[in-house]
Each structure stands twice: as structure tokens, then as C-alpha cells.
Motif scaffolding. Structure first.
Motif, PDB file in Angstrom:
ATOM      1  N   ASN A 142       0.800  -1.134  -0.027  1.00  0.00           N
ATOM      2  CA  ASN A 142      -0.024  -0.031   0.066  1.00  0.00           C
ATOM      3  C   ASN A 142       0.794   1.223  -0.042  1.00  0.00           C
ATOM      4  N   GLU A 143       1.460   1.348  -1.099  1.00  0.00           N
ATOM      5  CA  GLU A 143       2.374   2.567  -1.287  1.00  0.00           C
ATOM      6  C   GLU A 143       1.683   3.897  -1.347  1.00  0.00           C
ATOM      7  N   ILE A 144       0.188   3.981  -1.872  1.00  0.00           N
ATOM      8  CA  ILE A 144      -0.469   5.106  -1.809  1.00  0.00           C
ATOM      9  C   ILE A 144      -1.057   5.596  -0.593  1.00  0.00           C
ATOM     10  N   ALA A 171       1.100   2.089  -6.504  1.00  0.00           N
ATOM     11  CA  ALA A 171       1.812   3.282  -6.519  1.00  0.00           C
ATOM     12  C   ALA A 171       1.059   4.360  -7.001  1.00  0.00           C
ATOM     13  N   SER A 172       1.333   5.583  -6.761  1.00  0.00           N
ATOM     14  CA  SER A 172       0.719   6.800  -7.235  1.00  0.00           C
ATOM     15  C   SER A 172       1.045   7.447  -8.571  1.00  0.00           C
ATOM     16  N   PRO A 173       0.477   7.971  -9.148  1.00  0.00           N
ATOM     17  CA  PRO A 173       0.791   8.486 -10.737  1.00  0.00           C
ATOM     18  C   PRO A 173       2.105   8.933 -10.783  1.00  0.00           C
ATOM     19  N   ARG A 174       2.398   9.415  -9.866  1.00  0.00           N
ATOM     20  CA  ARG A 174       3.909  10.318 -10.046  1.00  0.00           C
ATOM     21  C   ARG A 174       5.038   9.169 -10.336  1.00  0.00           C
ATOM     22  N   ASN A 175       4.535   7.826  -9.764  1.00  0.00           N
ATOM     23  CA  ASN A 175       5.666   6.779 -10.353  1.00  0.00           C
ATOM     24  C   ASN A 175       5.496   6.375 -11.645  1.00  0.00           C
ATOM     25  N   ARG A 230      -0.587   1.785 -11.181  1.00  0.00           N
ATOM     26  CA  ARG A 230      -0.762   2.943 -11.061  1.00  0.00           C
ATOM     27  C   ARG A 230      -2.353   2.752 -10.221  1.00  0.00           C
ATOM     28  N   THR A 276      -5.269   4.220  -9.202  1.00  0.00           N
ATOM     29  CA  THR A 276      -6.456   5.260  -9.441  1.00  0.00           C
ATOM     30  C   THR A 276      -7.712   4.214  -9.517  1.00  0.00           C
TER      31      THR A 276
END
Length: 183
Positions: A36-38, A76-80, A99, A101
Motif C-alpha cells: 500500500n504505497e499510496i 503506487a501513485s501516478p507520480r511513479n 497505478r 487510481t
């Protein structure tokens, strides 16, 4: 302290489990560990993991070797990611970065869909643990425009065959691929 004290409740709930939502670090479903990186809450993590798990369970037959040894999925978040990429297998970490989302929850098995991307990236993992005896980067194996990119032809064939997609390429390519991989 005068500036911080009014925000104390928010700080406590934001940086501890006290008075706030519990943010799990990971969730394990079968042989897949979802990291759960986000920082989503437990129910959201479970919802994302179950959706991805349905995709992984759909990978059967010889393709199932892509799941060998358990799988690590990093939400991961979109910035990755660059651009609109939905997933990426990182060989050096043996992890599938996804990603995280709301697209994760959508169902669509068409070319380039989120589901297709996940299966394509699992093709890269399959290739890592089960190196093919055939050079699939040669012209006679290429299908999609993306499949003409160095190192992508096998993963494209892996995903196209999984979804039994058709396109402008010679249908015989996929038939030969399936025959080679099944033997």
C-alpha cells in the motif's frame, strides 16, 4: 506551541492510528502481496487487491508460470509513472507497480486497457522466470506497433493470446506462438 496546539488532533489522527483510519502497509491474498504505497484505508486496499486478484486468477495454462514464487504488487501513485502508463513490471525489484487510481476497478479486456496492461506486464515476469528458447524480438513474431519495440514482442504476444485479440497482424503469428509456448 501556540501554532501547533490547535492542530494537535489533526496531527495525531494523521500520523498515528489513534483517532483515525488504520492504513495497512500491505495485504496478502493467496500468493500475492499488495503493498500500500499510496496509503489508502483498509477497505479501499482490499477493493483494489480483489480487482487485481481477479485479473491474476484469469491467467491460466502455461501463462500461470508468471505467478511463480508469489507476486509482489506495489500500489503506487501516478507520480511513479510516465504519461498515462497503468502498470510496469520492475525486474530488479521483481514487483509489478500498478497505478492505483479508480481505473483499477474498471472491467475492460480490450487492447491497451488497464487489464491488458497488467497481463502484458505479467508477460515480462513470465519471461524473467521462464526464458523462452525462441527469439520473439524477430520480425516474424511482431504484431502490434508497440510489439516492434525491443523487448516487448513476447509480452505483447502473451497478452494478445490471453485475451484472444485480433488485429491487423497475421493471425498465424499468434497460433505459432501458442504452439511454441504450449510445448
Amino acid at each position: 506551541w501556540l501554532e501547533i496546539e490547535p492542530q494537535l488532533g489533526l496531527l495525531v489522527s494523521g500520523f498515528t492510528d489513534e483517532g483515525g483510519k488504520v492504513i495497512p502497509k500491505e495485504l496478502v491474498l493467496g500468493s500475492v502481496t499488495y503493498e500500500n504505497e499510496i496509503g489508502v484505508d483498509g477497505p479501499t486496499l482490499e477493493k483494489y487487491a480483489k480487482r487485481l486478484d481477479a485479473i491474476f486468477r484469469s491467467i491460466t495454462g502455461w501463462r500461470a508460470k508468471a505467478m511463480k514464487g508469489g507476486l509482489r504488487v506495489v500500489l503506487a501513485s501516478p507520480r511513479n509513472f510516465r504519461g498515462t502508463v497503468g502498470g510496469k513490471y520492475k525486474r530488479e525489484q521483481d514487483a509489478l507497480f500498478v497505478r492505483a487510481t479508480p481505473n483499477i476497478l474498471k472491467r475492460d479486456a480490450g487492447y491497451g486497457s488497464f487489464e491488458y496492461i497488467v497481463v502484458h506486464e505479467m508477460g515480462h515476469r513470465f519471461e524473467r522466470y521462464n526464458p523462452p528458447t525462441v527469439d520473439f524480438d524477430r520480425a516474424e513474431w511482431m504484431t502490434t506497433r508497440y510489439g516492434h519495440t525491443e523487448g516487448e514482442s513476447f509480452a505483447e504476444l502473451f497478452a494478445i493470446g490471453h485475451f484472444n485479440l485480433t488485429g491487423s497482424w497475421d493471425k498465424g503469428i499468434l497460433e505459432r506462438f501458442e504452439k511454441v509456448m504450449a510445448s
